[in-house]
Write a protein that holds these residues in place. Structure first.
Motif, PDB file in Angstrom:
ATOM      1  N   THR A 126      53.582  28.869  38.157  1.00 26.12           N
ATOM      2  CA  THR A 126      54.328  30.093  37.882  1.00 26.12           C
ATOM      3  C   THR A 126      53.748  30.793  36.659  1.00 26.12           C
ATOM      4  OG1 THR A 126      55.953  28.958  36.474  1.00 26.12           O
ATOM      5  CG2 THR A 126      56.459  29.159  38.839  1.00 26.12           C
ATOM      6  N   PHE A 127      53.958  32.082  36.609  1.00 26.04           N
ATOM      7  CA  PHE A 127      53.566  32.888  35.452  1.00 26.04           C
ATOM      8  C   PHE A 127      54.639  33.946  35.262  1.00 26.04           C
ATOM      9  CE2 PHE A 127      51.623  36.939  34.074  1.00 26.04           C
ATOM     10  CZ  PHE A 127      51.301  36.577  32.771  1.00 26.04           C
ATOM     11  N   GLN A 128      55.110  34.108  34.027  1.00 23.17           N
ATOM     12  CA  GLN A 128      56.164  35.081  33.768  1.00 23.17           C
ATOM     13  C   GLN A 128      55.777  35.974  32.618  1.00 23.17           C
ATOM     14  OE1 GLN A 128      60.123  33.634  33.873  1.00 23.17           O
ATOM     15  NE2 GLN A 128      61.058  35.535  33.177  1.00 23.17           N
ATOM     16  N   ILE A 129      56.043  37.262  32.796  1.00 22.71           N
ATOM     17  CA  ILE A 129      55.864  38.227  31.717  1.00 22.71           C
ATOM     18  C   ILE A 129      57.059  39.171  31.750  1.00 22.71           C
ATOM     19  CG2 ILE A 129      54.381  39.661  33.203  1.00 22.71           C
ATOM     20  CD1 ILE A 129      52.968  40.574  30.586  1.00 22.71           C
ATOM     21  N   ASN A 130      57.807  39.169  30.676  1.00 22.92           N
ATOM     22  CA  ASN A 130      59.030  39.966  30.586  1.00 22.92           C
ATOM     23  C   ASN A 130      59.957  39.624  31.757  1.00 22.92           C
ATOM     24  OD1 ASN A 130      57.796  41.019  28.334  1.00 22.92           O
ATOM     25  ND2 ASN A 130      57.158  42.906  29.331  1.00 22.92           N
ATOM     26  N   LEU A 136      52.945  31.355  42.027  1.00 19.59           N
ATOM     27  CA  LEU A 136      51.568  31.379  42.512  1.00 19.59           C
ATOM     28  C   LEU A 136      51.368  30.513  43.740  1.00 19.59           C
ATOM     29  CD1 LEU A 136      49.822  31.205  39.022  1.00 19.59           C
ATOM     30  CD2 LEU A 136      50.396  33.221  40.372  1.00 19.59           C
ATOM     31  N   ASP A 137      52.133  29.450  43.863  1.00 20.19           N
ATOM     32  CA  ASP A 137      51.990  28.573  45.030  1.00 20.19           C
ATOM     33  C   ASP A 137      52.466  29.274  46.299  1.00 20.19           C
ATOM     34  OD1 ASP A 137      50.930  26.515  43.533  1.00 20.19           O
ATOM     35  OD2 ASP A 137      52.883  25.578  43.182  1.00 20.19           O
ATOM     36  N   GLU A 138      53.596  29.954  46.205  1.00 21.98           N
ATOM     37  CA  GLU A 138      54.163  30.630  47.373  1.00 21.98           C
ATOM     38  C   GLU A 138      53.808  32.111  47.422  1.00 21.98           C
ATOM     39  OE1 GLU A 138      58.336  29.932  47.570  1.00 21.98           O
ATOM     40  OE2 GLU A 138      58.137  27.766  47.343  1.00 21.98           O
ATOM     41  N   ARG A 139      53.097  32.582  46.391  1.00 19.95           N
ATOM     42  CA  ARG A 139      52.676  33.977  46.293  1.00 19.95           C
ATOM     43  C   ARG A 139      53.882  34.914  46.442  1.00 19.95           C
ATOM     44  NH1 ARG A 139      47.427  35.092  46.085  1.00 19.95           N
ATOM     45  NH2 ARG A 139      47.762  37.194  46.914  1.00 19.95           N
ATOM     46  N   LYS A 140      54.874  34.670  45.603  1.00 22.86           N
ATOM     47  CA  LYS A 140      56.065  35.501  45.582  1.00 22.86           C
ATOM     48  C   LYS A 140      56.230  36.101  44.193  1.00 22.86           C
ATOM     49  CE  LYS A 140      58.685  32.984  49.123  1.00 22.86           C
ATOM     50  NZ  LYS A 140      59.943  32.249  49.409  1.00 22.86           N
ATOM     51  N   ILE A 141      56.850  37.268  44.144  1.00 21.54           N
ATOM     52  CA  ILE A 141      57.127  37.931  42.879  1.00 21.54           C
ATOM     53  C   ILE A 141      58.619  38.211  42.785  1.00 21.54           C
ATOM     54  CG2 ILE A 141      56.791  40.030  41.514  1.00 21.54           C
ATOM     55  CD1 ILE A 141      53.975  40.212  42.569  1.00 21.54           C
ATOM     56  N   PHE A 142      59.197  37.839  41.624  1.00 13.89           N
ATOM     57  CA  PHE A 142      60.611  38.103  41.374  1.00 13.89           C
ATOM     58  C   PHE A 142      60.720  39.068  40.192  1.00 13.89           C
ATOM     59  CE2 PHE A 142      60.381  34.060  43.488  1.00 13.89           C
ATOM     60  CZ  PHE A 142      61.438  34.085  44.384  1.00 13.89           C
ATOM     61  N   TYR A 143      61.442  40.156  40.412  1.00 14.14           N
ATOM     62  CA  TYR A 143      61.630  41.159  39.373  1.00 14.14           C
ATOM     63  C   TYR A 143      63.110  41.217  39.032  1.00 14.14           C
ATOM     64  CZ  TYR A 143      61.655  45.770  37.129  1.00 14.14           C
ATOM     65  OH  TYR A 143      61.827  46.820  36.250  1.00 14.14           O
ATOM     66  N   LYS A 163      48.305  39.406  33.918  1.00 17.20           N
ATOM     67  CA  LYS A 163      47.651  38.309  33.194  1.00 17.20           C
ATOM     68  C   LYS A 163      46.758  38.824  32.069  1.00 17.20           C
ATOM     69  CE  LYS A 163      47.009  34.357  33.935  1.00 17.20           C
ATOM     70  NZ  LYS A 163      47.531  33.114  33.289  1.00 17.20           N
ATOM     71  N   ASN A 164      46.347  40.070  32.173  1.00 20.04           N
ATOM     72  CA  ASN A 164      45.470  40.673  31.158  1.00 20.04           C
ATOM     73  C   ASN A 164      46.111  41.954  30.656  1.00 20.04           C
ATOM     74  OD1 ASN A 164      42.795  38.964  31.635  1.00 20.04           O
ATOM     75  ND2 ASN A 164      43.601  39.515  33.644  1.00 20.04           N
ATOM     76  N   SER A 165      47.342  41.803  30.144  1.00 19.39           N
ATOM     77  CA  SER A 165      48.190  42.956  29.867  1.00 19.39           C
ATOM     78  C   SER A 165      47.655  43.876  28.765  1.00 19.39           C
ATOM     79  CB  SER A 165      49.607  42.489  29.508  1.00 19.39           C
ATOM     80  OG  SER A 165      49.579  41.640  28.373  1.00 19.39           O
ATOM     81  N   LYS A 166      46.743  43.387  27.945  1.00 24.48           N
ATOM     82  CA  LYS A 166      46.202  44.225  26.872  1.00 24.48           C
ATOM     83  C   LYS A 166      44.937  44.967  27.294  1.00 24.48           C
ATOM     84  CE  LYS A 166      47.997  41.324  23.126  1.00 24.48           C
ATOM     85  NZ  LYS A 166      47.658  40.531  21.911  1.00 24.48           N
ATOM     86  N   ARG A 167      44.466  44.671  28.479  1.00 24.42           N
ATOM     87  CA  ARG A 167      43.180  45.222  28.919  1.00 24.42           C
ATOM     88  C   ARG A 167      43.384  46.438  29.823  1.00 24.42           C
ATOM     89  NH1 ARG A 167      38.295  41.934  32.057  1.00 24.42           N
ATOM     90  NH2 ARG A 167      37.051  43.791  32.579  1.00 24.42           N
ATOM     91  N   VAL A 168      42.537  47.439  29.617  1.00 20.44           N
ATOM     92  CA  VAL A 168      42.511  48.609  30.488  1.00 20.44           C
ATOM     93  C   VAL A 168      41.396  48.407  31.515  1.00 20.44           C
ATOM     94  CG1 VAL A 168      42.193  51.100  30.630  1.00 20.44           C
ATOM     95  CG2 VAL A 168      43.336  50.099  28.638  1.00 20.44           C
ATOM     96  N   TYR A 169      41.733  48.553  32.789  1.00 19.86           N
ATOM     97  CA  TYR A 169      40.767  48.380  33.875  1.00 19.86           C
ATOM     98  C   TYR A 169      40.418  49.732  34.495  1.00 19.86           C
ATOM     99  CZ  TYR A 169      41.355  43.278  34.158  1.00 19.86           C
ATOM    100  OH  TYR A 169      41.360  41.929  33.895  1.00 19.86           O
ATOM    101  N   SER A 170      39.142  49.965  34.694  1.00 18.87           N
ATOM    102  CA  SER A 170      38.746  51.139  35.458  1.00 18.87           C
ATOM    103  C   SER A 170      39.047  50.883  36.933  1.00 18.87           C
ATOM    104  CB  SER A 170      37.246  51.410  35.290  1.00 18.87           C
ATOM    105  OG  SER A 170      36.477  50.379  35.901  1.00 18.87           O
TER     106      SER A 170
END
Length: 221
Positions: A126-130, A136-143, A163-170
């Motif tokens: 699992t990974f949580q931000i705010n 990640l195992d079941e590929r589900k997102i809870f908001y 996972k890279n919340s400080k990075r700006v992606y083109s």
């Protein structure tokens, strides 16, 4: 042994591909329509080869149901818009008929390497931000403790940004990281997926950095 689900209704091509891939040590299960494919547990497979036109519908309609494994679309459609639709719908790759079996095998191996690399990097389940939690195992997102249904590409895109919340992606970098294309025909697909994520969660969850691209909003709750 690598297990592949082949969904193809062509009576010549389907069995021929099954035999060819079998010689490459792939365990291939052939299904000839959407109804048969939906009886399968996609998580039991390492990859899906999916024909666009099937007797009981279009293969792209099945893409939103396949969230755990990479999908390569097989189709006679050659127009750019069809390729974009397929990839925006969640396909990882797109191969037009007729094609050389060697090219298909090469594309399969690329997807399998990418899948293995993702599994190695994801040590935690699992990974949580705010207020967002990724399973990640079941590929589900809870908001905010409520499950939100995402396509495979929407999940991968949001997870990369979170996972890279400080990075700006083109847009080009996101295409390379999420879709695996160095020379993708259009960046519109990134904008489409960002819009879809915002509609499902919140307009402020992904920030637009003018003239650059996108980043996750770390202050979003």
């Amino acid at each position: 042994m690598t297990k592949i689900l082949l969904v193809e209704d062509d009576r010549s091509l389907g069995p021929a591909l099954k035999e060819t891939l079998g010689r490459e040590a792939f365990d291939v299960v052939l299904r000839t329509n959407l109804a048969q494919a939906r009886e399968e547990d996609f998580s039991n497979y390492d990859l899906v080869l999916l024909d666009w036109m099937l007797p009981d519908g279009q293969g792209v309609d099945l893409l939103k149901e396949i969230t755990s494994v990479p999908v390569i679309m097989l189709t006679a459609r050659t127009d750019l818009i069809d390729k974009v639709i397929g990839l925006e719908s969640g396909a990882n790759d797109y191969l037009t008929k007729p094609f050389e079996p060697r090219e298909l095998i090469a594309r399969i191996r690329v997807q399998l390497r990418s899948k293995t690399g993702e599994q190695v990097q994801e040590h935690e389940s699992t990974f949580q931000i705010n207020s967002i939690q990724f399973n990640l195992d079941e590929r589900k997102i809870f908001y905010r403790d409520i499950e939100v249904i995402f396509t495979k590409m929407e999940f991968d895109l949001l997870y990369l940004l979170a996972k890279n919340s400080k990075r700006v992606y083109s847009r080009e970098k996101l295409l390379d990281e999420v879709w695996g294309y160095d020379n993708y025909p259009t960046t519109r697909t990134v904008d489409t997926h960002v819009l879809q994520i915002r509609q499902k969660m919140d307009n402020n969850i992904i920030e637009t950095v003018r003239g650059v691209g996108y980043r996750f909003n770390p202050e979003h709750n």
